[in-house]
Structure formats: structure tokens, C-alpha cells
Design an enzyme around this catalytic site. Structure first.
Site, PDB file in Angstrom:
ATOM      1  N   ASP A   1       0.866  -1.184   0.000  1.00 53.09           N
ATOM      2  CA  ASP A   1       0.000   0.000   0.000  1.00 53.09           C
ATOM      3  C   ASP A   1       0.900   1.231   0.000  1.00 53.09           C
ATOM      4  O   ASP A   1       2.117   1.124   0.215  1.00 53.09           O
ATOM      5  CB  ASP A   1      -0.895  -0.006   1.253  1.00 53.09           C
ATOM      6  CG  ASP A   1      -1.870   1.153   1.279  1.00 53.09           C
ATOM      7  OD1 ASP A   1      -2.688   1.261   0.340  1.00 53.09           O
ATOM      8  OD2 ASP A   1      -1.826   1.968   2.213  1.00 53.09           O
ATOM      9  N   SER A   2       0.287   2.393  -0.176  1.00 54.37           N
ATOM     10  CA  SER A   2       1.063   3.634  -0.139  1.00 54.37           C
ATOM     11  C   SER A   2       1.495   3.989   1.282  1.00 54.37           C
ATOM     12  O   SER A   2       2.341   4.856   1.467  1.00 54.37           O
ATOM     13  CB  SER A   2       0.222   4.765  -0.725  1.00 54.37           C
ATOM     14  OG  SER A   2      -0.978   4.892   0.006  1.00 54.37           O
TER      15      SER A   2
ATOM     16  N   CYS B   1     -10.794   3.124  -0.504  1.00 57.03           N
ATOM     17  CA  CYS B   1      -9.428   3.497  -0.122  1.00 57.03           C
ATOM     18  C   CYS B   1      -9.110   2.737   1.158  1.00 57.03           C
ATOM     19  O   CYS B   1      -9.936   2.701   2.085  1.00 57.03           O
ATOM     20  CB  CYS B   1      -9.340   5.001   0.120  1.00 57.03           C
ATOM     21  SG  CYS B   1      -7.760   5.530   0.805  1.00 57.03           S
TER      22      CYS B   1
ATOM     23  N   CYS C   1      -3.709  -1.292  -2.130  1.00 55.88           N
ATOM     24  CA  CYS C   1      -4.023   0.111  -2.405  1.00 55.88           C
ATOM     25  C   CYS C   1      -5.055   0.234  -3.537  1.00 55.88           C
ATOM     26  O   CYS C   1      -4.842  -0.274  -4.641  1.00 55.88           O
ATOM     27  CB  CYS C   1      -2.729   0.823  -2.798  1.00 55.88           C
ATOM     28  SG  CYS C   1      -2.921   2.568  -3.069  1.00 55.88           S
TER      29      CYS C   1
ATOM     30  N   GLU D   1      -3.587   8.739   8.670  1.00 58.00           N
ATOM     31  CA  GLU D   1      -2.132   8.624   8.896  1.00 58.00           C
ATOM     32  C   GLU D   1      -1.746   9.280  10.224  1.00 58.00           C
ATOM     33  O   GLU D   1      -0.808   8.858  10.888  1.00 58.00           O
ATOM     34  CB  GLU D   1      -1.353   9.287   7.744  1.00 58.00           C
ATOM     35  CG  GLU D   1      -1.443   8.572   6.395  1.00 58.00           C
ATOM     36  CD  GLU D   1      -0.422   7.440   6.227  1.00 58.00           C
ATOM     37  OE1 GLU D   1       0.613   7.467   6.906  1.00 58.00           O
ATOM     38  OE2 GLU D   1      -0.682   6.521   5.417  1.00 58.00           O
TER      39      GLU D   1
ATOM     40  N   HIS E   1      -7.286   3.385   3.535  1.00 52.59           N
ATOM     41  CA  HIS E   1      -7.189   4.184   4.766  1.00 52.59           C
ATOM     42  C   HIS E   1      -8.570   4.394   5.412  1.00 52.59           C
ATOM     43  O   HIS E   1      -8.648   4.652   6.608  1.00 52.59           O
ATOM     44  CB  HIS E   1      -6.592   5.562   4.467  1.00 52.59           C
ATOM     45  CG  HIS E   1      -5.105   5.560   4.271  1.00 52.59           C
ATOM     46  ND1 HIS E   1      -4.500   4.959   3.190  1.00 52.59           N
ATOM     47  CD2 HIS E   1      -4.106   6.085   5.033  1.00 52.59           C
ATOM     48  CE1 HIS E   1      -3.189   5.131   3.280  1.00 52.59           C
ATOM     49  NE2 HIS E   1      -2.921   5.804   4.387  1.00 52.59           N
TER      50      HIS E   1
END
Ligand code: DGL
Length: 269
Positions: free
Chosen positions: A14-15, A188, A77, A156, A190
Site C-alpha cells: 500500500d502507499s 481506499c 491500495c 495517517e 485508509h
């Protein structure tokens, strides 16, 4: 099939930390599997970048994972899945699992009407990948899509259920709520981290987290390919492209265990 093949790890990337929501599901669904995770913490976010850049970054990560001899790769991702999946498949000879198809399938299943919403990064929404996939499964579906870029830095930062996160969710989602959607895809990785806020703002709308279906699909693939690890003592290793401190903290909170990530110079790959 040799025992060696089965005991190879599943690569997941993932990013950043978002893909840990997929790791969590994979650990539940496939507790015997070894996992190698890469989070591109130095170059997050991917969602505001071009397709070419996202593909280039992803290729470097895949080369890194292949150097660890993984047996399959989960593109956790959504931004990579929706922009670079075809490129990765044509460049590398390994089984890739992406997140858009299982996410769309999970959304359609149990749908009573035909109005759904998708939220994701700018690059995911711009790609139109979810709309295409949803329409492929259900031609008369009506899809409302919305980029919610601020959810990524909130997650994050660990601001997953405070006033700022709640207000941000309310503002972003109002437009979709007004469209009377029945289900909302968290497009997403996240976003499941701020699922409580999203749920709070979305009311009775069904929330779809593709991560659950992704883990189930990987189990199916490993079973059918006779690649399930039959050894004991699964090990998970985590790699990042920048400082490990913040990642380790989030990793511990999300997976309920202490992990020490290792830093990798991903530009070398
Ligand atoms: N985790 C990424 C995704 O699922 C988004 C975060 C980013 O913008 O890098 O799309």
C-alpha cells in the site's frame, strides 16, 4: 507442489499504513500464512499523483516483494488497483489480487435497489474503475462517486474519531446521502480506519469494506492452486520507505501485536 512453495509469504503493499486494514483481514482469514508487507510511507499519498507515477512506484514495490520470494501479491491500495493493475499484470509473472473487483462484488451482493456510492482518492475516482466494475456486474446501477482526500492524512495522523474527522466525514458524505444511496464502498484502504466517523455520518447506509472480500479471494486462490501454507508459526514482516516509528505505533494499534518495521531504500528497486 513442494512444501517450499507453500511456505512462501504473501506480499501485500500500500502507499502507507492503509493496507494494514487488509493485513488485518488476511490474518483473520489465513492465520497460517506468512506475510511480507510494504508501506510506501516516504511517498504517500498516491491519491494525488498521476497514473504514470503510481505505476512506477508500484513496479518498484513489486520488484522489492519479488526479491523476498513471495508466492502472490495483494495490491491493497485502491489507487494502484484502479490505475496500475493491468500494467503490473502485464509486466510481472506472479498472481496479483486487487481490491476493486471484490469491493464491487461485495457491494452488489444483497443490494435491493440500484443506487450506490463510492469514496476514494482523487486518482481512484478519476480512473472510473469502480463505476466500470459495478456496471459490468449490474448494468442498470447508478453510481455516485466522491473523492475524499482529507481522510488519508487524518488516518495517517491517527485522527480517526475526533471532532475534525467527524466534521470532515459529514461534509464529504452529505452530497452522497442526498442522493439516497443504499451502500457506500470505502474505496481506499485508509478509510476503514475512520469507519466509525463514516458510519456516524452515513446513518443507515451499508458500508462496504473491500478488504474482507480481498482476503476471502486470496484464500480461494491459494486453496485452488494448492498453495495454502500447511506449516505452523506464521510470521509477518513489515517494510517501509521512511521512518518506522509512526508506522510501528499504528501497526501495533491495528494488529494488536508489537512489530518492528524495517526501512528499505525503495528507489533502488
Ligand atoms: N491507501 C490508498 C488507497 O487505497 C490511498 C492513500 C494515498 O493517497 O496514498 O487508495
Amino acid at each position: 507442489m513442494m512444501g517450499g512453495e507453500k511456505s512462501k509469504a504473501i506480499g501485500i503493499f500500500d502507499s502507507g499504513i492503509g493496507g494494514l486494514t487488509v493485513v488485518r483481514e488476511v490474518m483473520k482469514e489465513l492465520p497460517n500464512e506468512n506475510i511480507i508487507y510494504f508501506g510506501d510511507t516516504a511517498r504517500v499519498p498516491y491519491g494525488s499523483k498521476s497514473k504514470d507515477t503510481v505505476t512506477k512506484f508500484s513496479e518498484q514495490i513489486v520488484r522489492f516483494l519479488l526479491s523476498k520470494d513471495v508466492k502472490a501479491i495483494i495490491i491493497a491500495c485502491n489507487t494502484v488497483s484502479s490505475n496500475s493493475y493491468d500494467d503490473l499484470r502485464s509486466t510481472f509473472d506472479i498472481h496479483f489480487a486487487e481490491v476493486v473487483t471484490p469491493g464491487a462484488e461485495a457491494c452488489i451482493s444483497g443490494l435491493k435497489g440500484s443506487r450506490v456510492g463510492v469514496i476514494g482518492t482523487e486518482a481512484t475516482i478519476r480512473s472510473g474503475a469502480y463505476e466500470r466494475k459495478l456496471r459490468q456486474f449490474m448494468p442498470d446501477i447508478t453510481v455516485f462517486s466522491k473523492a475524499c482526500p482529507l481522510f488519508v492524512p487524518l488516518a495517517e495522523e491517527g485522527w480517526t474519531n475526533n471532532t475534525v474527522a467527524r466534521i470532515t466525514a459529514e461534509i464529504y458524505l452529505q452530497e452522497l446521502i442526498d442522493k439516497e444511496i443504499e451502500a457506500l464502498i470505502l474505496g481506499c484502504t485508509h478509510y476503514p480506519l475512520i469507519a466509525d466517523c463514516i458510519r456516524g455520518a452515513a446513518g443507515f447506509i451499508r458500508i462496504v469494506n473491500p478488504a474482507e472480500a480481498v482476503a476471502a479471494n486470496m484464500k480461494k486462490f491459494l486453496t485452488e492452486s494448492n498453495l495454502l501454507n500447511d506449516g505452523q508459526g506464521a510470521e509477518s514482516r513489515f517494510f517501509v520507505s521512511d521512518n518506522t516509528y509512526k508506522f510501528n505505533r499504528m501497526c501495533g494499534l491495528m494488529l494488536g501485536n508489537i512489530y518492528e518495521a524495517e526501512k528499505v531504500d525503495i528507489e533502488r528497486y
